[in-house]
Design a protein around this motif. Structure first.
Motif, PDB file in Angstrom:
ATOM      1  N   GLN A 193     -97.887 -46.026  24.072  1.00 41.16           N
ATOM      2  CA  GLN A 193     -96.522 -45.605  24.364  1.00 41.16           C
ATOM      3  C   GLN A 193     -95.661 -45.443  23.114  1.00 41.16           C
ATOM      4  O   GLN A 193     -94.742 -44.634  23.092  1.00 41.16           O
ATOM      5  CB  GLN A 193     -95.849 -46.617  25.303  1.00 41.16           C
ATOM      6  CG  GLN A 193     -96.484 -46.703  26.683  1.00 41.16           C
ATOM      7  CD  GLN A 193     -95.770 -47.709  27.570  1.00 41.16           C
ATOM      8  OE1 GLN A 193     -94.551 -47.845  27.527  1.00 41.16           O
ATOM      9  NE2 GLN A 193     -96.522 -48.427  28.374  1.00 41.16           N
ATOM     10  N   GLY A 194     -95.955 -46.209  22.088  1.00 45.37           N
ATOM     11  CA  GLY A 194     -95.071 -46.224  20.924  1.00 45.37           C
ATOM     12  C   GLY A 194     -95.510 -45.346  19.773  1.00 45.37           C
ATOM     13  O   GLY A 194     -95.114 -45.592  18.629  1.00 45.37           O
ATOM     14  N   ILE A 195     -96.316 -44.317  20.027  1.00 47.47           N
ATOM     15  CA  ILE A 195     -96.856 -43.508  18.934  1.00 47.47           C
ATOM     16  C   ILE A 195     -95.760 -42.935  18.043  1.00 47.47           C
ATOM     17  O   ILE A 195     -95.937 -42.792  16.836  1.00 47.47           O
ATOM     18  CB  ILE A 195     -97.756 -42.379  19.479  1.00 47.47           C
ATOM     19  CG1 ILE A 195     -98.463 -41.655  18.317  1.00 47.47           C
ATOM     20  CG2 ILE A 195     -96.979 -41.418  20.356  1.00 47.47           C
ATOM     21  CD1 ILE A 195     -99.534 -40.675  18.765  1.00 47.47           C
ATOM     22  N   GLN A 196     -94.597 -42.618  18.594  1.00 49.08           N
ATOM     23  CA  GLN A 196     -93.504 -42.083  17.790  1.00 49.08           C
ATOM     24  C   GLN A 196     -92.896 -43.150  16.874  1.00 49.08           C
ATOM     25  O   GLN A 196     -92.374 -42.841  15.803  1.00 49.08           O
ATOM     26  CB  GLN A 196     -92.414 -41.508  18.697  1.00 49.08           C
ATOM     27  CG  GLN A 196     -91.173 -40.994  17.974  1.00 49.08           C
ATOM     28  CD  GLN A 196     -91.449 -39.780  17.114  1.00 49.08           C
ATOM     29  OE1 GLN A 196     -91.667 -38.684  17.609  1.00 49.08           O
ATOM     30  NE2 GLN A 196     -91.440 -39.971  15.801  1.00 49.08           N
ATOM     31  N   ARG A 197     -92.991 -44.423  17.266  1.00 52.40           N
ATOM     32  CA  ARG A 197     -92.319 -45.494  16.523  1.00 52.40           C
ATOM     33  C   ARG A 197     -93.200 -46.159  15.476  1.00 52.40           C
ATOM     34  O   ARG A 197     -92.684 -46.921  14.653  1.00 52.40           O
ATOM     35  CB  ARG A 197     -91.820 -46.572  17.501  1.00 52.40           C
ATOM     36  CG  ARG A 197     -90.842 -46.079  18.539  1.00 52.40           C
ATOM     37  CD  ARG A 197     -90.225 -47.253  19.295  1.00 52.40           C
ATOM     38  NE  ARG A 197     -91.224 -48.084  19.924  1.00 52.40           N
ATOM     39  CZ  ARG A 197     -91.705 -47.901  21.144  1.00 52.40           C
ATOM     40  NH1 ARG A 197     -91.282 -46.873  21.857  1.00 52.40           N
ATOM     41  NH2 ARG A 197     -92.612 -48.721  21.657  1.00 52.40           N
ATOM     42  N   TRP A 198     -94.506 -45.930  15.499  1.00 52.38           N
ATOM     43  CA  TRP A 198     -95.381 -46.640  14.571  1.00 52.38           C
ATOM     44  C   TRP A 198     -94.993 -46.322  13.125  1.00 52.38           C
ATOM     45  O   TRP A 198     -95.079 -45.183  12.665  1.00 52.38           O
ATOM     46  CB  TRP A 198     -96.839 -46.254  14.815  1.00 52.38           C
ATOM     47  CG  TRP A 198     -97.336 -46.662  16.178  1.00 52.38           C
ATOM     48  CD1 TRP A 198     -96.808 -47.621  16.999  1.00 52.38           C
ATOM     49  CD2 TRP A 198     -98.459 -46.126  16.885  1.00 52.38           C
ATOM     50  NE1 TRP A 198     -97.526 -47.713  18.159  1.00 52.38           N
ATOM     51  CE2 TRP A 198     -98.556 -46.810  18.128  1.00 52.38           C
ATOM     52  CE3 TRP A 198     -99.401 -45.134  16.593  1.00 52.38           C
ATOM     53  CZ2 TRP A 198     -99.546 -46.529  19.060  1.00 52.38           C
ATOM     54  CZ3 TRP A 198    -100.394 -44.854  17.524  1.00 52.38           C
ATOM     55  CH2 TRP A 198    -100.464 -45.548  18.736  1.00 52.38           C
ATOM     56  N   TYR A 199     -94.552 -47.361  12.407  1.00 51.79           N
ATOM     57  CA  TYR A 199     -94.161 -47.266  10.993  1.00 51.79           C
ATOM     58  C   TYR A 199     -93.098 -46.199  10.745  1.00 51.79           C
ATOM     59  O   TYR A 199     -92.989 -45.672   9.634  1.00 51.79           O
ATOM     60  CB  TYR A 199     -95.380 -47.008  10.111  1.00 51.79           C
ATOM     61  CG  TYR A 199     -96.305 -48.207  10.014  1.00 51.79           C
ATOM     62  CD1 TYR A 199     -95.793 -49.487   9.788  1.00 51.79           C
ATOM     63  CD2 TYR A 199     -97.683 -48.071  10.136  1.00 51.79           C
ATOM     64  CE1 TYR A 199     -96.628 -50.587   9.698  1.00 51.79           C
ATOM     65  CE2 TYR A 199     -98.532 -49.172  10.046  1.00 51.79           C
ATOM     66  CZ  TYR A 199     -97.997 -50.420   9.818  1.00 51.79           C
ATOM     67  OH  TYR A 199     -98.821 -51.509   9.723  1.00 51.79           O
TER      68      TYR A 199
END
Length: 644
Positions: free
Chosen positions: A371-377
């Motif tokens: 779900q968080g692919i946009q937020r990774w790093y």
């Protein structure tokens, strides 16, 4: 035809993917994502026969034009929405930038603690040096490298899927997964780190084994050389690639039991893989010498530190700041090892059998959560466009629904195949599928049973799952009714309506903290990054583009520092005074869109410390930091502008 008994390993992978699927459906967007999966799955079921009748020429033109459109979209994303890279990828990038500039020193404790990232930093510095010879900026060089690695992975994955399956429908679905979902436009495009190169290496390793028994001597020399280099690089970038060795052992034992070892002819490639792992050790030492890196055990963490965090029930087996803090306080690596070996059994005993199993299930759900692919790093876009910020909930919701749906659709198709699969190990493609399944289980077991977890760790098995999906033979297709084509189009259109509608309605329920503009890249105090000493009377200033209304602004200063921080609207001249709160100066006030200038002044009679991020050639923000009017294009304050 020889077949092994009911497939035990595929059954375990099915269970893992089911747990991961449930974990991906827990947010408010889970229900619409599941509905999109059902609609698209039904549409593809009805439409697959028509897609399979596409000619090779139609496929080439369609996929080729699609990949070209993807490339254009990637360039637009990088140009319009560059993000502020932070945490580990920034520290690697900063060190590579320093090495490329000829400064062969290691000034923070990060690399002494996490020596596995030294090869990545050095290899990245070589790329930066190479591109500097042709006049490319560091920013452009990093973007170019991301595109090259990402698009090479996508193209190679599509080629492999076609070679294994010869199914136009599966190739089109794979193209949709890679090029039409957030996969090609978010984390892997915007942040260069070891995750994507590792996936590419895994794909190259699997491809090297494809049809090995049928290769000519020349082809084996070529594939074997590439195999050794790929394994060596992969082991240096991500040591957990070692799970490939037990996977090969398990597959080898199964083949031997079925008296198929000679027929498979895998002895040489397995020896080459072992050679690649062996060479990774001296290669790492060579890089250490070339980069002038010298390990310091006083700062390094033993492997048991990650096992310790993996059994921390309070962090659900993920990264634990408290565990890291305790480790830092230990006087030596040996002391950390003693503490860990004493504490790990206590944690397992406290958890008990039920608690350990529960923790494993939770960790498995985390490691497979996408779900968080946009937020990774991603610390936030440097200056998000107004059209994005004004509808951020919608775009974020669409990203979550899109990638979760794409992932679950692929998992679902694979699980259906695995349920019916009884491996025929006289088929080289099915041997490859079994190796892919076994290696994927190795990765999941490593992080679930042993190591600490993060959601992005599970992405390493992505190429393995696609290989398995393509290599496992499909069942005989059933005839479709005449209305199947219309149903396929209707389902696809309905799925799009559901995705866009749910993103618009439910996106507003996502966390409301929205980064409008930011520069959060830093080396961090915990790794002994040195702040800038600001002499009396010195003025630091930096312009920030705020493209949408905001109500919060912060500037990281330094703990105990006494400076005056103001924010000025350049259009109206209105000033805002930020107040200190710990090591951050903050402002809670409604801010209109426009250009603002941060001003940090030392009005005292002694030097004050301010956290400033400085690079050699990498430009951190759109506008330079000025010190007493002198421009420093590769330096920046650390700030965050948000709508809360």
């Amino acid at each position: 035809m020889k077949k092994i008994k009911p497939a035990f390993l595929p059954a375990i992978l099915i269970l893992c993917l089911l747990i991961g699927s449930i974990g991906n459906l827990t947010s408010v967007l889970g229900v619409p994502a599941l509905l999109v999966v059902v609609l698209l799955g039904a549409g593809l079921y009805f439409g697959a026969p028509r897609l399979d009748h596409l000619s090779t020429r139609q496929l080439r033109w369609g996929i080729g034009l699609g990949l070209l459109a993807m490339l254009v979209a990637q360039v637009v994303v990088l140009h319009v929405m560059p993000n502020t890279v932070y945490h580990d990828p920034y520290r690697v990038l900063s060190q590579a930038d320093q090495l490329a500039a000829g400064h062969m020193t290691w000034d923070i404790t990060y690399f002494w603690r996490y020596a596995n990232n030294v090869p990545l930093a050095y290899l990245l510095s070589l790329w930066l040096r190479l591109t500097q010879l042709v006049g490319l900026s560091t920013n452009l060089s990093v973007h170019l490298l991301s595109i090259l690695v990402l698009d090479s992975f996508i193209a190679l994955a599509l080629h492999t899927i076609w070679q294994l399956s010869q199914r136009a429908s599966l190739l089109v679905v794979a193209f949709g997964f890679f090029a039409l979902s957030p996969f090609a436009y978010t984390y892997y495009l915007q942040v260069f780190y070891s995750d994507l190169p590792t996936m590419l290496v895994l794909l190259i390793i699997i491809r090297s084994l494809l049809n090995w028994s049928q290769k000519t001597s020349r082809q084996r020399w070529s594939a074997g050389s590439g195999l050794v280099v790929a394994v060596m690089l992969g082991a240096m970038l991500k040591p957990n690639l070692v799970v490939l060795l037990p996977a090969l052992l398990i597959v080898g034992l199964i083949l031997a039991r079925q008296h198929l070892w000679r027929q498979a002819k895998l002895t040489l490639p397995i020896l080459l893989i072992v050679l690649g792992f062996g060479l990774s050790l001296p290669a790492t030492k060579v890089i250490d010498v070339a980069a002038n890196y010298q390990p310091r055990t006083a700062f390094s963490f033993p492997a048991t530190n990650w096992i310790l965090m993996g059994y921390n029930q309070h962090s659900n087996g993920g990264y634990s700041g408290k565990d890291v803090g305790r480790a830092i306080k230990q006087p030596s690596q040996a002391a950390r090892q003693r503490y860990n070996l004493k504490t790990i059994p206590k944690r397992i005993k406290t958890l008990g059998v039920v608690g350990v199993i529960r923790l494993w299930v939770v960790k498995l759900g985390i490691v497979l959560n996408v779900q968080g692919i946009q937020r990774w790093y991603n610390g936030g876009f440097r200056a998000a466009p107004s059209w994005y910020s004004n509808h951020a909930g919608f775009y974020q919701g669409l990203t979550v629904i899109g990638y979760v749906a794409a992932t679950l659709l692929m998992w679902g198709a694979l699980m259906l195949k695995l349920l019916r699969w009884r491996p025929d190990l006289t088929d080289p493609h099915q041997i490859l599928a079994l190796l892919a399944v076994t290696t994927a289980l190795g990765y999941l077991a490593f992080h679930t049973l042993l190591w600490e977890v993060e959601p992005r760790y599970g992405q390493a098995i992505l190429p393995l799952l696609w290989v398995a999906l393509a290599a496992i033979p499909r069942q005989a297709s059933q005839s479709r009714p005449r209305w199947a084509n219309q149903a396929s189009l209707l389902n696809g259109a309905t799925a799009l309506l559901v995705a866009f509608g749910a993103a618009g309605v439910l996106g507003a329920q996502l966390p409301q903290k929205q980064v409008i503009a930011a520069q959060r890249s830093q080396l961090s105090v915990q790794y002994h990054a040195k702040p800038k000493t600001v002499t009396p009377g010195t003025v630091l200033a930096e312009v920030v583009d705020v493209n949408a209304p905001a109500n919060y602004f912060s500037v990281q200063i330094h703990a105990g520092s006494q400076v005056q921080v103001t924010l000025t609207n350049l259009a109206t001249g209105q000033h805002y005074r930020l107040t200190m709160a710990g090591r951050v100066a903050r402002l809670h006030h409604q801010l209109a869109a426009g250009q603002y200038r941060i001003t940090v002044q030392n009005l005292t009679t002694r030097g004050q410390q301010v956290d400033v991020t400085h690079t050699y050639h990498y430009q951190l923000a759109a506008h330079p930091l000025t010190v007493n009017g002198q421009s420093q294009p590769t330096a920046s304050l650390i700030y965050t502008c948000m709508q809360r």
